[in-house]
Design a protein around this motif. Structure first.
Motif, short mmCIF file in Angstrom:
data_model
loop_
_atom_site.label_atom_id
_atom_site.label_comp_id
_atom_site.label_asym_id
_atom_site.label_seq_id
_atom_site.Cartn_x
_atom_site.Cartn_y
_atom_site.Cartn_z
N ILE A 157 3.29 14.30 -8.75
CA ILE A 157 2.38 13.68 -8.05
C ILE A 157 2.77 12.63 -7.11
O ILE A 157 2.34 12.46 -5.70
CB ILE A 157 1.09 12.78 -8.69
CG1 ILE A 157 0.40 13.89 -9.47
CG2 ILE A 157 0.42 11.89 -7.95
CD1 ILE A 157 -0.64 14.56 -8.57
N ILE A 158 4.02 11.81 -7.49
CA ILE A 158 4.73 10.82 -6.40
C ILE A 158 5.45 11.71 -5.28
O ILE A 158 5.24 11.36 -4.24
CB ILE A 158 5.67 10.14 -7.27
CG1 ILE A 158 4.80 9.29 -8.27
CG2 ILE A 158 6.50 9.51 -6.43
CD1 ILE A 158 6.02 8.35 -9.31
N ALA A 173 -13.57 18.57 -2.40
CA ALA A 173 -13.83 18.78 -3.66
C ALA A 173 -14.53 19.91 -3.87
O ALA A 173 -15.47 20.25 -3.13
CB ALA A 173 -14.39 17.48 -4.33
N THR A 174 -14.39 20.66 -4.85
CA THR A 174 -15.25 21.70 -5.42
C THR A 174 -16.74 21.02 -5.97
O THR A 174 -16.69 19.90 -6.35
CB THR A 174 -14.94 22.56 -6.55
OG1 THR A 174 -14.74 21.74 -7.68
CG2 THR A 174 -13.42 23.21 -5.81
N PRO A 175 -17.89 21.77 -5.99
CA PRO A 175 -19.19 21.17 -6.54
C PRO A 175 -18.92 20.62 -8.06
O PRO A 175 -19.44 19.70 -8.26
CB PRO A 175 -19.99 22.56 -6.54
CG PRO A 175 -19.69 23.23 -5.34
CD PRO A 175 -18.08 22.98 -5.44
N SER A 176 -18.14 21.37 -8.54
CA SER A 176 -17.97 20.93 -10.00
C SER A 176 -17.20 19.58 -10.23
O SER A 176 -17.19 18.62 -11.06
CB SER A 176 -17.24 21.97 -11.15
OG SER A 176 -16.06 22.12 -10.40
N GLN A 177 -16.12 19.65 -9.19
CA GLN A 177 -15.52 17.94 -9.12
C GLN A 177 -16.33 16.96 -8.90
O GLN A 177 -16.21 16.14 -9.23
CB GLN A 177 -14.27 18.44 -8.14
CG GLN A 177 -13.06 19.16 -8.66
CD GLN A 177 -12.10 19.31 -7.52
OE1 GLN A 177 -12.25 19.78 -6.46
NE2 GLN A 177 -10.81 19.16 -8.12
N PRO A 181 -8.38 7.54 -10.64
CA PRO A 181 -9.22 7.49 -12.08
C PRO A 181 -8.30 8.00 -12.94
O PRO A 181 -7.36 8.98 -13.13
CB PRO A 181 -10.48 8.43 -11.97
CG PRO A 181 -10.61 8.74 -10.22
CD PRO A 181 -9.34 8.44 -9.81
N PHE A 182 -8.56 7.35 -14.25
CA PHE A 182 -7.57 7.69 -15.31
C PHE A 182 -7.62 9.06 -16.04
O PHE A 182 -6.45 9.20 -16.60
CB PHE A 182 -7.68 6.60 -16.33
CG PHE A 182 -7.68 4.97 -15.95
CD1 PHE A 182 -6.85 4.75 -14.78
CD2 PHE A 182 -8.17 4.03 -16.59
CE1 PHE A 182 -6.60 3.54 -14.41
CE2 PHE A 182 -7.77 2.58 -16.09
CZ PHE A 182 -7.23 2.65 -14.83
N SER A 183 -8.67 9.48 -16.30
CA SER A 183 -8.63 10.68 -17.20
C SER A 183 -8.91 12.22 -16.41
O SER A 183 -9.39 13.11 -16.91
CB SER A 183 -9.95 10.22 -18.09
OG SER A 183 -11.05 10.13 -17.24
N PHE A 184 -8.48 12.23 -15.08
CA PHE A 184 -8.71 13.24 -14.36
C PHE A 184 -7.52 14.24 -14.47
O PHE A 184 -6.52 13.90 -15.04
CB PHE A 184 -8.91 13.14 -13.02
CG PHE A 184 -10.30 12.46 -12.36
CD1 PHE A 184 -11.12 12.12 -13.54
CD2 PHE A 184 -10.71 12.13 -11.25
CE1 PHE A 184 -12.49 11.61 -12.97
CE2 PHE A 184 -11.96 11.45 -10.87
CZ PHE A 184 -12.79 11.29 -11.73
N ASP A 244 -6.97 17.58 -9.91
CA ASP A 244 -8.06 16.61 -9.33
C ASP A 244 -7.37 15.64 -8.33
O ASP A 244 -7.72 15.25 -7.17
CB ASP A 244 -8.83 15.78 -10.20
CG ASP A 244 -9.91 16.86 -11.15
OD1 ASP A 244 -10.16 17.91 -10.42
OD2 ASP A 244 -10.23 16.58 -12.31
N TYR A 245 -6.20 15.29 -9.01
CA TYR A 245 -5.27 14.18 -8.35
C TYR A 245 -4.89 14.78 -6.92
O TYR A 245 -4.73 14.15 -5.70
CB TYR A 245 -4.14 14.04 -9.26
CG TYR A 245 -4.45 13.03 -10.23
CD1 TYR A 245 -5.86 12.14 -10.30
CD2 TYR A 245 -3.66 13.07 -11.27
CE1 TYR A 245 -5.99 11.28 -11.26
CE2 TYR A 245 -4.34 12.49 -12.72
CZ TYR A 245 -5.52 11.67 -12.67
OH TYR A 245 -5.89 10.95 -13.73
N VAL A 246 -4.47 16.20 -6.83
CA VAL A 246 -3.88 16.71 -5.66
C VAL A 246 -4.99 16.88 -4.74
O VAL A 246 -4.68 16.39 -3.44
CB VAL A 246 -3.45 18.32 -6.05
CG1 VAL A 246 -3.35 18.98 -4.88
CG2 VAL A 246 -2.35 18.19 -6.90
#
Length: 341
Positions: free
Chosen positions: A32-33, A246-250, A308-311, A315-317
């Motif tokens: 991610i970095i 984002a997708t609908p589910s995201q 957010p901590f738990s994604f 999702d982070y991408v």
């Protein structure tokens, strides 16, 4: 009042991992970095998580990140000094700053470690009652980083050469030290002591119950006490989740996450009267409107948006990509070095 154009944009993560397979989570954080650098982010920040399944040693992880990147700056937001020996930490911070070519921005805070009553015998079995968790701990760290003398002895001792100062010494690191404060007193102290100031999604409701007014008062108090006045550096950290790609589910999961945390933002929490900012979820157009409506946001030109901590990694991408390609530019930010393919 018109908001300041956003000059610097970073992101913050705690780097979750599976306790039975910690390597995968740490590798995800490093990836991610690396992505952040390719997207043009100015900085990547790691938050300490002791005795949890998040990064407990950001300094070590950032040493690894320094060898896989060339431009992006690094920060800790924050290192709780109650867990640290200031002189030893100064050595580690200077080492990583040198390895990274002067890209480190250490953020620190004081106070007893979280759950200190439960772990004091493990952390400080002989000195728990005598440990000083006040601002004096920051002062010791700053002195070591500046290169102040720590002992009267230097020179040869047998076959070994000794220094009276913490080694290595990294010129410029002292000017990149940040204090993470949630109270008016901390804001004033950071300014008076020439540090930079990190303000985040949690403040202490001491004189007001409105998050934005409290945070604005901290920024003003910091700058009033700082020798540089309005030139004192302030970075704001909020949970901001753009949904443009984002997708609908995201989108549904992101909104569910924010809704589950909304209750803690409605009134001060606990004896310390902690007040939390709501998480912001929406399109770039919606987020720009919400951010620019905040008086505190209009006063700053640096941010470190918290992931957010738990994604999941994907999702982070998506979130970082939307921040760099749509949200940041809409706030006046330009990617460092231009976006890379």
């Amino acid at each position: 009042m018109h908001p300041r154009p956003l000059r610097r944009m970073g992101f913050l993560t705690i780097g979750l991992f599976d306790g039975d397979d910690p390597a995968a989570g740490h590798e995800s954080t490093l990836a991610i970095i690396e992505l952040g650098e390719r997207l043009g982010f100015d900085s990547a920040w790691l938050r300490h998580r002791h005795l949890q399944y998040g990064i407990s040693s950001p300094v070590a992880v950032l040493a690894a990140a320094s060898q896989r990147t060339s431009r992006i700056e690094f920060g800790t937001a924050v290192t709780p000094l109650g867990w640290e020996n200031p002189v030893r930490l100064a050595e580690d911070l200077a080492t990583v700053d040198i390895l990274s070519g002067g890209r480190l921005n250490p953020g620190v805070s004081v106070g007893p470690p979280m759950n200190f009553d439960r772990l004091r015998d493990a952390l400080y079995p002989d000195t728990a009652d005598r440990e000083d968790f006040s601002y004096a701990r920051v002062e010791r760290l700053l002195a070591a980083i500046r290169g102040d003398r720590l002992t009267d002895f230097e020179g040869m001792d047998g076959l070994e050469v000794h220094s009276s100062r913490a080694q290595p010494h990294s010129p410029g690191l002292a000017s990149r030290m940040w204090y993470g404060g949630a109270s008016l007193g901390s804001a004033r102290w950071a300014g008076a002591n020439g540090m930079n100031f990190l303000t985040s999604s949690v403040v202490k409701a001491e004189e007001d119950d409105d998050f934005d007014r409290i945070q604005l008062s901290h920024i003003e108090a910091f700058r009033s006490a700082h020798s540089a006045g309005n030139g004192g550096r302030v970075s704001q950290g909020l949970v901001v989740i753009p949904t443009d790609s984002a997708t609908p589910s995201q989108r549904a999961r992101y909104q569910e996450y924010a809704d589950a945390r909304l209750g803690r933002t409605l009134s001060p929490v606990g004896p310390a009267r902690l007040l939390f900012a709501p998480d912001l979820v929406g399109t770039t157009e919606q987020l720009v409107e919400q951010l620019q409506a905040r008086a505190a946001f209009r006063e700053i030109d640096e941010v470190a948006f918290a992931l957010p901590f738990s994604f999941d990694h994907d999702d982070y991408v998506q979130i970082l990509t939307d921040m760099a390609t749509t949200l940041g530019p809409a706030l006046g930010w330009s990617p460092a070095g231009g976006l890379e393919e």
